[in-house]
Design a protein around this motif. Structure first.
Motif, PDB file in Angstrom:
ATOM      1  N   THR A   1       0.827  -1.198   0.000  1.00  0.00           N
ATOM      2  CA  THR A   1       0.000   0.000   0.000  1.00  0.00           C
ATOM      3  C   THR A   1       0.865   1.252   0.000  1.00  0.00           C
ATOM      4  O   THR A   1       1.832   1.352   0.746  1.00  0.00           O
ATOM      5  CB  THR A   1      -0.916   0.021   1.233  1.00  0.00           C
ATOM      6  N   GLU A   2       0.511   2.215  -0.856  1.00  0.00           N
ATOM      7  CA  GLU A   2       1.222   3.490  -0.873  1.00  0.00           C
ATOM      8  C   GLU A   2       0.812   4.308   0.344  1.00  0.00           C
ATOM      9  O   GLU A   2      -0.369   4.513   0.605  1.00  0.00           O
ATOM     10  CB  GLU A   2       0.904   4.255  -2.154  1.00  0.00           C
ATOM     11  N   HIS A   3       1.800   4.786   1.078  1.00  0.00           N
ATOM     12  CA  HIS A   3       1.518   5.609   2.254  1.00  0.00           C
ATOM     13  C   HIS A   3       1.318   7.060   1.833  1.00  0.00           C
ATOM     14  O   HIS A   3       1.969   7.565   0.916  1.00  0.00           O
ATOM     15  CB  HIS A   3       2.656   5.511   3.266  1.00  0.00           C
ATOM     16  N   THR A   4       0.409   7.746   2.514  1.00  0.00           N
ATOM     17  CA  THR A   4       0.155   9.165   2.282  1.00  0.00           C
ATOM     18  C   THR A   4       0.085   9.879   3.622  1.00  0.00           C
ATOM     19  O   THR A   4      -0.105   9.259   4.676  1.00  0.00           O
ATOM     20  CB  THR A   4      -1.165   9.393   1.532  1.00  0.00           C
ATOM     21  N   TYR A   5       0.214  11.184   3.575  1.00  0.00           N
ATOM     22  CA  TYR A   5       0.110  11.999   4.786  1.00  0.00           C
ATOM     23  C   TYR A   5      -1.294  11.864   5.378  1.00  0.00           C
ATOM     24  O   TYR A   5      -1.470  11.779   6.594  1.00  0.00           O
ATOM     25  CB  TYR A   5       0.408  13.451   4.423  1.00  0.00           C
ATOM     26  N   ARG A   6      -2.299  11.842   4.502  1.00  0.00           N
ATOM     27  CA  ARG A   6      -3.678  11.712   4.980  1.00  0.00           C
ATOM     28  C   ARG A   6      -3.895  10.371   5.668  1.00  0.00           C
ATOM     29  O   ARG A   6      -4.488  10.302   6.742  1.00  0.00           O
ATOM     30  CB  ARG A   6      -4.648  11.861   3.808  1.00  0.00           C
ATOM     31  N   GLU A   7      -3.382   9.303   5.054  1.00  0.00           N
ATOM     32  CA  GLU A   7      -3.525   7.963   5.640  1.00  0.00           C
ATOM     33  C   GLU A   7      -2.819   7.877   6.985  1.00  0.00           C
ATOM     34  O   GLU A   7      -3.245   7.165   7.892  1.00  0.00           O
ATOM     35  CB  GLU A   7      -2.965   6.918   4.651  1.00  0.00           C
ATOM     36  N   ALA A   8      -1.718   8.658   7.134  1.00  0.00           N
ATOM     37  CA  ALA A   8      -0.976   8.660   8.395  1.00  0.00           C
ATOM     38  C   ALA A   8      -1.677   9.461   9.478  1.00  0.00           C
ATOM     39  O   ALA A   8      -1.322   9.353  10.656  1.00  0.00           O
ATOM     40  CB  ALA A   8       0.432   9.210   8.169  1.00  0.00           C
ATOM     41  N   GLY A   9      -2.666  10.283   9.082  1.00  0.00           N
ATOM     42  CA  GLY A   9      -3.433  11.016  10.075  1.00  0.00           C
ATOM     43  C   GLY A   9      -3.475  12.515   9.903  1.00  0.00           C
ATOM     44  O   GLY A   9      -4.118  13.215  10.685  1.00  0.00           O
ATOM     45  N   VAL A  10      -2.800  13.047   8.870  1.00  0.00           N
ATOM     46  CA  VAL A  10      -2.789  14.498   8.642  1.00  0.00           C
ATOM     47  C   VAL A  10      -3.338  14.785   7.253  1.00  0.00           C
ATOM     48  O   VAL A  10      -2.726  14.420   6.244  1.00  0.00           O
ATOM     49  CB  VAL A  10      -1.366  15.081   8.777  1.00  0.00           C
ATOM     50  N   ASP A  11      -4.483  15.446   7.194  1.00  0.00           N
ATOM     51  CA  ASP A  11      -5.125  15.796   5.930  1.00  0.00           C
ATOM     52  C   ASP A  11      -4.900  17.276   5.686  1.00  0.00           C
ATOM     53  O   ASP A  11      -5.594  18.124   6.245  1.00  0.00           O
ATOM     54  CB  ASP A  11      -6.619  15.478   6.003  1.00  0.00           C
ATOM     55  N   ILE A  12      -3.894  17.636   4.858  1.00  0.00           N
ATOM     56  CA  ILE A  12      -3.565  19.049   4.687  1.00  0.00           C
ATOM     57  C   ILE A  12      -4.654  19.798   3.930  1.00  0.00           C
ATOM     58  O   ILE A  12      -4.811  21.013   4.102  1.00  0.00           O
ATOM     59  CB  ILE A  12      -2.197  19.238   4.000  1.00  0.00           C
ATOM     60  N   ASP A  13      -5.432  19.109   3.108  1.00  0.00           N
ATOM     61  CA  ASP A  13      -6.543  19.776   2.432  1.00  0.00           C
ATOM     62  C   ASP A  13      -7.636  20.133   3.433  1.00  0.00           C
ATOM     63  O   ASP A  13      -8.185  21.243   3.411  1.00  0.00           O
ATOM     64  CB  ASP A  13      -7.110  18.878   1.337  1.00  0.00           C
ATOM     65  N   LEU A  14      -7.964  19.202   4.339  1.00  0.00           N
ATOM     66  CA  LEU A  14      -8.944  19.489   5.380  1.00  0.00           C
ATOM     67  C   LEU A  14      -8.421  20.566   6.326  1.00  0.00           C
ATOM     68  O   LEU A  14      -9.184  21.443   6.770  1.00  0.00           O
ATOM     69  CB  LEU A  14      -9.252  18.210   6.165  1.00  0.00           C
ATOM     70  N   GLU A  15      -7.132  20.519   6.601  1.00  0.00           N
ATOM     71  CA  GLU A  15      -6.539  21.530   7.472  1.00  0.00           C
ATOM     72  C   GLU A  15      -6.687  22.913   6.856  1.00  0.00           C
ATOM     73  O   GLU A  15      -7.031  23.876   7.545  1.00  0.00           O
ATOM     74  CB  GLU A  15      -5.062  21.208   7.715  1.00  0.00           C
ATOM     75  N   ALA A  16      -6.430  23.026   5.556  1.00  0.00           N
ATOM     76  CA  ALA A  16      -6.569  24.312   4.873  1.00  0.00           C
ATOM     77  C   ALA A  16      -8.011  24.801   4.925  1.00  0.00           C
ATOM     78  O   ALA A  16      -8.283  25.987   5.150  1.00  0.00           O
ATOM     79  CB  ALA A  16      -6.097  24.194   3.426  1.00  0.00           C
ATOM     80  N   GLN A  17      -8.957  23.875   4.743  1.00  0.00           N
ATOM     81  CA  GLN A  17     -10.377  24.229   4.808  1.00  0.00           C
ATOM     82  C   GLN A  17     -10.749  24.685   6.210  1.00  0.00           C
ATOM     83  O   GLN A  17     -11.485  25.673   6.392  1.00  0.00           O
ATOM     84  CB  GLN A  17     -11.215  23.015   4.404  1.00  0.00           C
ATOM     85  N   ALA A  18     -10.237  23.994   7.218  1.00  0.00           N
ATOM     86  CA  ALA A  18     -10.530  24.348   8.605  1.00  0.00           C
ATOM     87  C   ALA A  18      -9.940  25.704   8.963  1.00  0.00           C
ATOM     88  O   ALA A  18     -10.576  26.518   9.668  1.00  0.00           O
ATOM     89  CB  ALA A  18     -10.003  23.265   9.542  1.00  0.00           C
ATOM     90  N   VAL A  19      -8.719  25.962   8.484  1.00  0.00           N
ATOM     91  CA  VAL A  19      -8.084  27.258   8.762  1.00  0.00           C
ATOM     92  C   VAL A  19      -8.868  28.384   8.107  1.00  0.00           C
ATOM     93  O   VAL A  19      -9.074  29.448   8.707  1.00  0.00           O
ATOM     94  CB  VAL A  19      -6.618  27.247   8.282  1.00  0.00           C
ATOM     95  N   ARG A  20      -9.335  28.165   6.862  1.00  0.00           N
ATOM     96  CA  ARG A  20     -10.158  29.188   6.201  1.00  0.00           C
ATOM     97  C   ARG A  20     -11.431  29.451   6.980  1.00  0.00           C
ATOM     98  O   ARG A  20     -11.881  30.605   7.103  1.00  0.00           O
ATOM     99  CB  ARG A  20     -10.488  28.755   4.768  1.00  0.00           C
ATOM    100  N   ALA A  21     -12.032  28.390   7.536  1.00  0.00           N
ATOM    101  CA  ALA A  21     -13.244  28.564   8.335  1.00  0.00           C
ATOM    102  C   ALA A  21     -12.953  29.386   9.583  1.00  0.00           C
ATOM    103  O   ALA A  21     -13.750  30.241   9.981  1.00  0.00           O
ATOM    104  CB  ALA A  21     -13.810  27.192   8.723  1.00  0.00           C
ATOM    105  N   LEU A  22     -11.813  29.127  10.198  1.00  0.00           N
ATOM    106  CA  LEU A  22     -11.420  29.894  11.389  1.00  0.00           C
ATOM    107  C   LEU A  22     -11.163  31.354  11.045  1.00  0.00           C
ATOM    108  O   LEU A  22     -11.719  32.269  11.670  1.00  0.00           O
ATOM    109  CB  LEU A  22     -10.163  29.266  11.998  1.00  0.00           C
ATOM    110  N   ILE A  23     -10.332  31.580  10.006  1.00  0.00           N
ATOM    111  CA  ILE A  23      -9.988  32.950   9.627  1.00  0.00           C
ATOM    112  C   ILE A  23     -11.229  33.726   9.189  1.00  0.00           C
ATOM    113  O   ILE A  23     -11.345  34.935   9.420  1.00  0.00           O
ATOM    114  CB  ILE A  23      -8.926  32.939   8.506  1.00  0.00           C
ATOM    115  N   GLY A  24     -12.188  33.020   8.591  1.00  0.00           N
ATOM    116  CA  GLY A  24     -13.411  33.675   8.158  1.00  0.00           C
ATOM    117  C   GLY A  24     -14.204  34.311   9.284  1.00  0.00           C
ATOM    118  O   GLY A  24     -15.045  35.189   9.048  1.00  0.00           O
TER     119      GLY A  24
END
Length: 330
Positions: A2-25
């Motif tokens: 299986t190819e390992h990814t950051y998301r599979e390891a537990g960090v979703d940088i796309d979701l993080e970016a979305q969450a940060v935008r929600a906070l900054i908003g």
């Protein structure tokens, strides 16, 4: 395998970016009276109008690198990482770091660990020529499992010398500066690969163990303050979590890396062992380039005179995005 990814390891940088935008908003309030905010949120540091000067504040931490330090019972350098992750975010705006406060949250206190953390913080402050003026330690059993080290940094610069990236133009050179290794980002994925296929005692071809490589402290790029004194620089980028995607914080233009810096062995080992795709690597790790300056071609000789290991790795293009040797990084 299986190819390992950051998301599979537990960090979703796309979701993080979305969450940060929600906070900054939700952060619409602006102070009334003197010392207003300069610019807008979203850059590497936040700016404050202080008359002739601009002040800057940055905040960051060591992240899960602390878990590797715990595993190896070696906390001597994580303080350098904590300082570096903050001051490097100030340097990209040509801000000079002057003061720092640390924050330690832990489930239990260890005098040995605290002493070693202090050793690293002091060395990081020395490298950045900055005062540590205070801090806070909180014992939070039930809320924290282990120890989290973070800090906040204050920088200052005359307003006319602040570099925001607004001057970046198509055709500008991207000048890459090597990293000292993995720095303090992507360690969740790196730990996943090590836990699955090796150990921190595993020796690489260069003679260093994986543990030694992963604990190598983050490079502090203090020399860039001298660069801006001798030539024109339109923008700068600290390659942290999100890899090449950090360039998108500077401009709506595009950043094409056509001749990347050499990739250190630790990254090649992680990619090959973890079967990690190239794009995933470049959106998770610095891949050997921890910092970049964006400048007109005529500034390149002056940049290299101050930072000899820097070199041109690509150029700014009109189309918004980031590319590594022609492949888009999203």
């Amino acid at each position: 395998m299986t190819e390992h990814t950051y998301r599979e390891a537990g960090v979703d940088i796309d979701l993080e970016a979305q969450a940060v935008r929600a906070l900054i908003g939700q952060l619409a309030y602006r102070r009334e009276g003197a010392f207003p905010m300069l610019g807008k949120a979203g850059h590497f540091a936040g700016l404050i109008d202080f008359g002739e000067y601009a002040l800057a504040l940055a905040v960051d931490g060591v992240g899960t690198k602390m878990l590797i330090a715990d595993e190896l019972r070696d906390w001597r350098t994580v303080g350098i990482d904590c300082i570096a992750m903050n001051v490097n975010d100030l340097y990209v705006m040509n801000m000079e770091p002057v003061a720092f406060v640390d924050y330690i949250a832990t489930d239990s206190l260890s005098v040995e660990k605290m002493e070693q953390i202090g050793e690293g913080l002091n060395e990081g402050a020395r490298r950045a020529n900055m005062n540590i003026v205070g801090g806070e330690t909180a014992t939070l059993q039930g809320l924290v499992n282990g120890l989290d080290l973070a800090g906040t940094c204050l920088g200052v610069q005359k307003k006319e010398k602040v570099v925001t990236g607004e001057a970046i133009a198509p055709g500008d050179c991207i000048v890459g500066v090597p990293s000292s290794g993995v720095h303090s980002n992507g360690l969740t994925l790196a730990r996943r690969v090590v836990d699955a296929y090796a150990s921190y005692a595993t020796e690489l071809a260069n003679g260093k163990t994986i543990g030694e490589e992963l604990l190598t402290p983050t490079r502090i790029y203090a020399e860039v303050l001298a660069v801006t004194d001798v030539c024109t620089v339109h923008g700068m980028c600290h390659i942290t979590g999100g890899g090449l995607l950090n360039f998108l914080r500077l401009s709506d233009l595009g950043f094409s890396i056509t001749d990347p810096l050499d990739v250190p062995e630790i990254f090649r080992w992680l990619q090959e062992t973890g079967k990690i795709g190239t794009v995933e690597m470049y959106r998770t790790f610095n891949m050997g380039m921890g910092y970049a300056l964006i400048a007109p071609e005529e500034s390149v000789p002056a940049i290299r005179s101050v930072i000899p290991d820097a070199r041109v790795v690509g150029e700014v293009v009109r189309e918004h995005g980031t590319w590594i040797e022609g492949t888009g990084v999203r």
